[in-house]
Design an enzyme around this catalytic site. Structure first.
Site, PDB file in Angstrom:
ATOM      1  CE  LYS B 171      -3.732   2.650   0.045  1.00 17.52           C
ATOM      2  NZ  LYS B 171      -4.672   2.604   1.232  1.00 17.52           N
ATOM      3  CE  LYS B 239      -3.126   7.129   7.236  1.00 17.09           C
ATOM      4  NZ  LYS B 239      -4.079   6.045   7.392  1.00 17.09           N
TER       5      LYS B 239
END
Lengths: 293, 293
Positions: B171, B239
């Site tokens: 990811k 983030k």
């Protein structure tokens, strides 16, 4: 059908010219390296000895050479094509030239009543062979419409982007997007390698989501295989990024990601990788991070 | 069918849980914001008052919350799910957590005989609704095989990348590729705008060649429309890039393009764009270059 002129029979030009021949057009061709014309002559193209001779009697002259200087030489050098072209003929420059040069060239040809279409391409040698290249065209609507049937033989998606130079601006945008994508994939595969995760599985996982790109699919696999047979040579990618950053500087435009990609491309070419596919950029990221492959 | 637990019913979690319900599974759910559970309860899910209650009696517990701290809170906070889970049950963390936290979490759960599959996704809200998300999984082969039928309800391309944390590494790679692609498209459209060339035609021309990416197709159009309704919020992208660069720094890894993208994402979020789609990154490139839209 009328006769077409074609100058520049390299990796990209040769298959484009062959596709025009196979569509039934009559071609007269010129190549600085006559060996490049063999396949064309075998397929019935006429080999001419000068650019000027290629230009005589044609309504459309395709040029597919490496840079601004080469375009200028074949048009305005000794026995240049410009002297052979008739008024109202059309020059189609399919190479990647600088937008500023293209606009000057359009004006210079217009003085002789000659039209210019800038029509750089994307899609590589495979796209040239298959006749599926993306073609980004600049120039007048009338001239574009006249050459469109020929462009449709050479490419798949053909977009008339705007006036002279707009095709080259689009090609510059293409190289901005491609170089950022190459660098992103190179950084991602380096990140996976450093963390001990299989890059092939990462590529496979990413292909199914928002990260999908042709670069991830094709060049990501090249990086994993360390297969840098071109494809698109790093020195040509470096040249194109030079065009982008020159045009950006002239316009007072900051392009941080493109600038980083260009710096690393310099490192690749200076390190001896100029003749390799530009996806070898990953090796510069690997060297930077001492990643062994 | 056995009962499944599901914690976190935000933009992504809600449609995933609905797809599990519609496939015939029995769900008990928990959401910090109970309003988020209305659609699920209407579709026959059981709303529980604590994470611990959700975890009781389930073999598989999905967690879809925003970050490491939130995962930790629902598992180990007051009335945490870890106290409700039976030995040999499986926790599936579908959010984007840091790889280092994920590896620690796997070890901590293993002490209780609980398995962890990290299974972050790519494909956005649309992919969650359609059940076509790319899912990148980490964990043991046995646990992966047990949850695979459920993952196949939630997503399309499902890849078992490696051991615990490998899904999160993939990811992170996804976000590296996506942010470089976003920045490349942003720079290209800014280049076109500054040179007076139609960005819509440039996008159209580029889609047909090597520059094709989902980001160019979807986010390029958002940029042209100045439509920054999320989609994927800039503060979440920020983030995720924080996770990437923390993991890179811990590994001593230099990622120049990702670092630039992260800097510009900070500027976007600090400038008040945190709740907008992260493709609003183009506005930072435009501001940098004083381009009016």
């Amino acid at each position: 059908m009328s006769t077409i002129g074609f100058i520049g029979l390299g990796v990209m030009g040769r298959p484009m010219a062959l596709n025009l021949l196979q569509a039934g057009h009559v071609l007269q061709v010129y190549a600085r390296n006559p060996a490049h014309s063999q396949a064309l002559c075998a397929a019935s193209a006429t080999l001419c000895e000068t650019p000027e001779a290629v230009a005589r009697g044609v309504h459309t002259l395709f040029i597919n050479v490496s840079d601004d200087a080469a375009v200028d030489a074949v048009l305005f050098g000794a026995h240049g094509a410009a002297d052979g072209l008739a008024a109202d003929s059309i020059v189609v420059d399919m190479g990647t030239s600088s937008p500023a040069y293209t606009r000057r060239l359009a004006a210079r040809l217009a003085e002789r009543g000659i039209h210019l279409i800038d029509a750089p391409v994307s899609g590589g040698e495979a796209g040239a062979i298959d006749g599926t290249l993306a073609i980004m065209a600049g120039g007048s609507e009338a001239a574009f419409q006249r050459v469109l049937p020929l462009l449709q033989v050479i490419g798949g998606g053909i977009v008339h982007v705007g006036d002279s130079g707009a095709g080259q601006i689009a090609k510059a945008c293409n190289q901005i997007v491609v170089s950022a994508a190459l660098l992103g994939v190179a950084e991602a595969l380096s990140f996976a390698a450093r963390h001990g995760v299989d890059g092939g599985k990462v590529r496979q996982a990413l292909l199914g989501g928002s990260a999908y790109s042709r670069i991830l699919e094709i060049h990501g696999q090249r990086m994993l295989d360390a297969n840098y047979t071109p494809g698109f040579k790093a020195r040509l990618h470096q040249k194109d990024l030079g065009i982008v950053l020159d045009a950006a500087r002239a316009a007072g435009l900051a392009l941080p990601a493109t600038a980083i990609a260009a710096q690393l491309m310099h490192a690749l070419v200076e390190g001896g990788g100029g003749e390799r596919d530009s996806s070898a950029l990953v090796e510069i990221v690997q060297q930077l991070n001492d990643i062994k492959t």
